[in-house]
Design a protein around this motif. Structure first.
Motif, short mmCIF file in Angstrom:
data_model
loop_
_atom_site.label_atom_id
_atom_site.label_comp_id
_atom_site.label_asym_id
_atom_site.label_seq_id
_atom_site.Cartn_x
_atom_site.Cartn_y
_atom_site.Cartn_z
N UNK A 1 154.64 244.85 123.86
CA UNK A 1 154.98 243.39 123.63
C UNK A 1 154.78 243.37 121.99
N UNK A 2 155.76 242.54 121.16
CA UNK A 2 155.51 242.31 119.78
C UNK A 2 154.13 241.38 119.60
N UNK B 1 158.60 252.09 125.39
CA UNK B 1 159.40 251.66 124.26
C UNK B 1 158.88 250.21 123.63
N UNK B 2 158.81 249.97 122.46
CA UNK B 2 158.67 248.40 122.10
C UNK B 2 159.65 247.47 122.35
N UNK B 3 159.16 246.34 122.91
CA UNK B 3 160.14 245.25 123.38
C UNK B 3 160.48 244.39 122.05
N UNK C 1 149.89 237.09 129.58
CA UNK C 1 151.25 237.48 129.19
C UNK C 1 151.71 238.26 130.71
N UNK C 2 150.94 238.92 131.46
CA UNK C 2 151.42 239.60 132.71
C UNK C 2 151.96 238.43 133.89
N UNK C 3 151.08 237.30 133.66
CA UNK C 3 151.76 236.24 134.63
C UNK C 3 152.98 235.79 134.24
N UNK C 4 153.52 235.67 133.02
CA UNK C 4 154.69 235.22 132.49
C UNK C 4 155.97 236.51 132.87
N UNK D 1 160.40 237.07 133.22
CA UNK D 1 160.79 236.86 132.00
C UNK D 1 159.99 237.78 131.13
N UNK D 2 160.75 238.55 130.68
CA UNK D 2 160.26 240.12 129.87
C UNK D 2 160.29 239.85 128.40
N UNK D 3 160.63 238.42 127.91
CA UNK D 3 160.49 238.37 126.56
C UNK D 3 159.38 237.51 126.02
N UNK D 4 158.23 238.24 126.01
CA UNK D 4 157.04 237.45 125.50
C UNK D 4 156.36 238.18 124.22
N UNK D 5 156.05 237.22 123.38
CA UNK D 5 155.40 237.55 122.03
C UNK D 5 153.99 237.05 122.00
N UNK D 6 153.12 238.15 121.70
CA UNK D 6 151.72 237.80 121.69
C UNK D 6 151.29 237.34 120.15
#
Ligand code: PEP
Ligand code: MN
Length: 338
Positions: free
Chosen positions: A264-265, A79-81, A221-224, A229-234
Motif C-alpha cells: 500500500x502507498x 507489486x506496489x498498489x 487497513x486490512x478491515x478496509x 476496497x483495494x485502494x487504501x493509502x496509509x
C-alpha cells in the motif's frame, strides 16, 4: 494462505479456483499481478485444505501468509498498489501531494487555497467539512455545505478532493462529494467505519492512530481491504510520546518499515506530525527523502485566523517553496513529483 495460479491461468480458471476456496469456508481475494494471479484465501483453513488446493492442475503452489494482515501484506502482493483519484496518483513510483486547509471555512478561502496549491503542483485538495475536535465547543466544520464547497473547488481545479468521514452514517453523503475518504487518526480503530468505507468505490486515506502500533495500523487497513476496497493509502501523522514541544512526534522510520511489509502507498502528514508551521517544510523534505509516496500538508491563506490548526498551517507562498524544494529532492532520488 496464498494460492498462486500458474502463469497463463485463464479468468475462468481463477474464478473456478476462487469458488473452490469459498467452498472451503474461506474468503477469496483475487489479486491480479503483472506476472501472475494469486488468490488470498482468508480464514481458518480446514484440515487438508492446503494440500487439496495445491493438487489442482492450474495451481502453481499454495503458501501460508505469515503476517497477521493478509491482503495488505507484501507476501500476498509484491507489486506496489497505485491509488488514483482524478489527477492524483500515489504509489508505485508516483509521488503525489495533497494540500489545503485543516477546515473548509468559506467559498473564498477554499477556492483561493485550491487555486494556489494547484498552481504550486498539488494534485489533491484536502479540507475538513466534518471535524473531529478535542472540545465539543470548538468549530465542528461546515458539514454538507463544506462538502459542496470542496466539490466545487475540486471541479474548478481538477484536484482530487480528500475529506474526512467520521461515522458510518455519513459515508454515503461524504462519498457523494469526495474523491478520497479520509479516516482520521481518532477513528483508526473504529472498525464499523473501516468496514463501511471498505464497501465504497472510493479510495481511502487511513491515518495512523496516535498510539497505534504498526501491526494495529496495518490491521486497520486490512478491515478496509477485507470488504473489497483495494485502494487504501496509509498516512503517518505522528504519534503521542513524552515529548511536548512538538504537538506529536513524527516517526519517519514508519515509511521504510511499512515499505518492507506492505504494497500500500504511504504518505506523510508533517502538519499534524509537528504542529508547528516552521517545522513543516524541513519535514516534508525529510519525508520525500526517506521514500514516501506523497504528502498531505495543511495550507491556509491566513493561518492566524484559521478556524482550526492555524499554528501548523503554512501559507500558499511557503507551500509553493516546499513544492519546489521537494521536487529537487524527489528528482535527485529518481522519483519525481508529478
Ligand atoms: C486533519 O487532517 O485535519 C485531522 C484531523 O487529522 P488527524 O486525524 O491526523 O488528527
Ligand atoms: Mn488539522
Amino acid at each position: 494462505m496464498i494460492v498462486v495460479m500458474k502463469r497463463g491461468a485463464t479468468e475462468e480458471m481463477v474464478r473456478r479456483m476462487a469458488r473452490r476456496v469459498e467452498e472451503l469456508g474461506l474468503k477469496a481475494h483475487v489479486i491480479v499481478g503483472t506476472d501472475r494471479t494469486v488468490i488470498a484465501a482468508i480464514g481458518k483453513k480446514p484440515e487438508g485444505a492446503q494440500e487439496m488446493l495445491a493438487s489442482c492442475e492450474e495451481v502453481e503452489k499454495v503458501v501460508p501468509i505469515m503476517a497477521p494482515y493478509k491482503v495488505a501484506s507484501l507476501e500476498t502482493k509484491p507489486e506496489p498498489t497505485v491509488v488514483r483519484a482524478r489527477e492524483l496518483a500515489i504509489g508505485g513510483g508516483h509521488v503525489g501531494v495533497i494540500a489545503g486547509p485543516c477546515s473548509v471555512e468559506s467559498e473564498e478561502q477554499i477556492m483561493l487555497t485550491a487555486r494556489s496549491v494547484k498552481e504550486a503542483g498539488a494534485r489533491g485538495l484536502r479540507g475538513g467539512a466534518f471535524k473531529p475536535r478535542t472540545s465539543p465547543y470548538s468549530f465542528q466544520g461546515m458539514k454538507e455545505d463544506g462538502l459542496k464547497l470542496l466539490a466545487a473547488a475540486g471541479n474548478a481545479t481538477g484536484l482530487a478532493v480528500v475529506t474526512e468521514v467520521m461515522t458510518p452514517h455519513h459515508v454515503e453523503l461524504v462519498a457523494r462529494y469526495a474523491d478520497v475518504l479520509q479516516i482520521g487518526a481518532r477513528n483508526m480503530q473504529n472498525y464499523h467505519l473501516l468496514q463501511a468505507v471498505g464497501e465504497v468505490d472510493k479510495p481511502v486515506l487511513l491515518k495512523r492512530g496516535p498510539s497505534a502500533t504498526m501491526d494495529e495500523f496495518l490491521l486497520a487497513a486490512e478491515y478496509v481491504l477485507d470488504q473489497g476496497n483495494k485502494n487504501v493509502i496509509l498516512c503517518e501523522r505522528g504519534i503521542r510520546t513524552f515529548e511536548t514541544h512538538t504537538r506529536f512526534t513524527l516517526p519517519l522510520a514508519t515509511v521504510p518499515y511499512l515499505r518492507e511489509r506492505t504494497h500500500l502507498p504511504i504518505v506523510v502528514d508533517p502538519s499534524h506530525g509537528t504542529g508547528i508551521a516552521s517545522l513543516v517544510p524541513p519535514m516534508c523534505l525529510a519525508a520525500i527523502a526517506c521514500g514516501c509516496d506523497g504528502l498531505i500538508v495543511e495550507v491556509h491563506p491566513d493561518p492566524t485566523h484559521a478556524a482550526s490548526d492555524g499554528d501548523q498551517s503554512v501559507t500558499p507562498a511557503v507551500f509553493s517553496k516546499i513544492m519546489s524544494e521537494c521536487r529537487k529532492v524527489a528528482e535527485a532520488l529518481g522519483r519525481p513529483i508529478e
